[in-house]
Design an enzyme around this catalytic site. Structure first.
Site, PDB file in Angstrom:
ATOM      1  N   LYS A 192       0.839  -1.065   0.056  1.00  0.00           N
ATOM      2  CA  LYS A 192      -0.098   0.073   0.008  1.00  0.00           C
ATOM      3  C   LYS A 192       0.898   1.205   0.165  1.00  0.00           C
ATOM      4  CE  LYS A 192      -3.798   2.428   0.204  1.00  0.00           C
ATOM      5  NZ  LYS A 192      -4.804   2.458   1.380  1.00  0.00           N
ATOM      6  N   ASN A 196       0.737   5.229  -1.749  1.00  0.00           N
ATOM      7  CA  ASN A 196       0.539   6.059  -0.525  1.00  0.00           C
ATOM      8  C   ASN A 196       1.745   7.177  -0.435  1.00  0.00           C
ATOM      9  OD1 ASN A 196      -2.138   5.956   0.132  1.00  0.00           O
ATOM     10  ND2 ASN A 196      -1.690   4.921   2.297  1.00  0.00           N
TER      11      ASN A 196
END
Length: 321
Positions: A192, A196
């Site tokens: 992730k 991000n």
């Protein structure tokens, strides 16, 4: 914790922001027993319920149980933490009334090191982490616009996924969420961060939406280089992320059009950001194992500087009133 997960769990959602309302609406629509703890907007939530609009559907959940304290909710089978990591200190008061011996606690928070504060309060064996690949914003109390429903991966904190983790994944799938249970939660968290760290960070520093970022040759190249640093840092911890995953992030982001990342929204609206969890902790962990992450580190300090400037401006405006 050996008890099996109930077929009809009593579910508490902490937080009525974009994620809490989006996932809450899906669970309510699926007929689940959902109880939402909201810090503000309770009157509107109680009167109007939850409304979600995605590119392919509209979800309306009119009868929603809204509460002002966790004591009003009481013990639940599943507690979903949908607040930002910046609010984790409040968990010491919020979580205990929701827990019983076999309660599962699922955190939807971003970044590294977010399970640890939850485990300190609830106990590590209860904790499951979720990585949500989703693009959504709350436009009003209980109202969410979702440009990219995406998917969710979950994993047990510090251990391979067990029966209860797979049961929670099945619960999400029944609610229309693409969800899989994975054995290596930390690997999923690094996955992730590939998106991000650069997209949330550069959006703040440059003050642009993702479509502008992708259209600018320099920003697009910088985003790719930062992603490569994240991949190399993850590899130092034994987490192999294929280069094709980097390409996939650009393909997915292009479909999101003029998307304002959640951190940009928080920055522009004067709210706290998950700066340590998304940027600071990855940099510290990378440097601790000898990974060279100069662009990540520069981005971290630039964001801190931007936040300091913003806060100074907000204080100056407040003094003039």
């Amino acid at each position: 914790m050996s008890a099996s997960f109930p077929e009809t769990p009593r579910i508490a959602i902490i937080g009525a922001g974009a994620l809490g309302c989006y996932y809450g609406a899906r669970l309510v629509k699926a007929g689940e027993d959902v109880h939402i703890l909201a810090r503000s907007g309770r009157a509107a939530l109680t009167a109007q319920g939850l409304k979600v609009k995605t590119p392919t559907e509209r979800i309306t959940a009119r009868k929603v149980h809204i509460y002002g304290s966790s004591a009003e909710i009481g013990p639940c089978d599943l507690v979903i933490i949908a607040t930002k990591a910046t609010a984790n200190e409040a968990l010491r008061q919020v979580l205990p009334p929701l827990l019983k011996p076999d309660t599962v606690v699922l955190t939807l928070q971003n970044g590294l090191g977010v399970e640890e504060p939850v485990a300190e309060v609830a106990g590590p064996d209860r904790v499951i982490g979720a990585i949500c690949y989703i693009g959504c914003v709350r436009t009003a109390p209980g109202v969410v616009a979702c440009s990219f429903p995406g998917l969710m991966t979950i994993g047990k904190f510090g251990k391979p996924a067990g029966e209860r983790t797979h049961a929670v994944a099945a619960l999400w799938r029944r609610a229309g969420v693409k969800c899989t249970a994975q054995d290596n939660l930390e690997l999923q968290r690094w996955h992730k961060l590939v998106w991000n760290v650069p997209f949330n960070g550069l959006a703040i520093v440059a003050g642009v939406t993702t479509d502008v970022l992708l259209a600018d040759e320099g920003l697009r190249l910088l985003a790719r280089r930062i992603m490569e640093e994240v991949v190399e840092a993850a590899a130092k911890f034994g987490h192999e992320i294929p280069r094709s995953f980097v390409d996939l992030q650009f393909e997915r982001t292009a479909k999101m059009a003029a998307y304002r990342p959640s951190s940009l929204i928080d920055f522009e609206e004067g709210r706290d950001l998950e700066i340590e969890e998304i940027w600071g902790e990855p940099v510290r962990r990378a440097k601790s194992v000898g990974a060279a992450v100069p662009r990540m580190e520069m981005l971290y300090w630039l964001i801190k500087q931007r936040i300091a400037q913003r806060n100074a401006q907000l204080k100056a405006k407040a003094r003039k009133r």
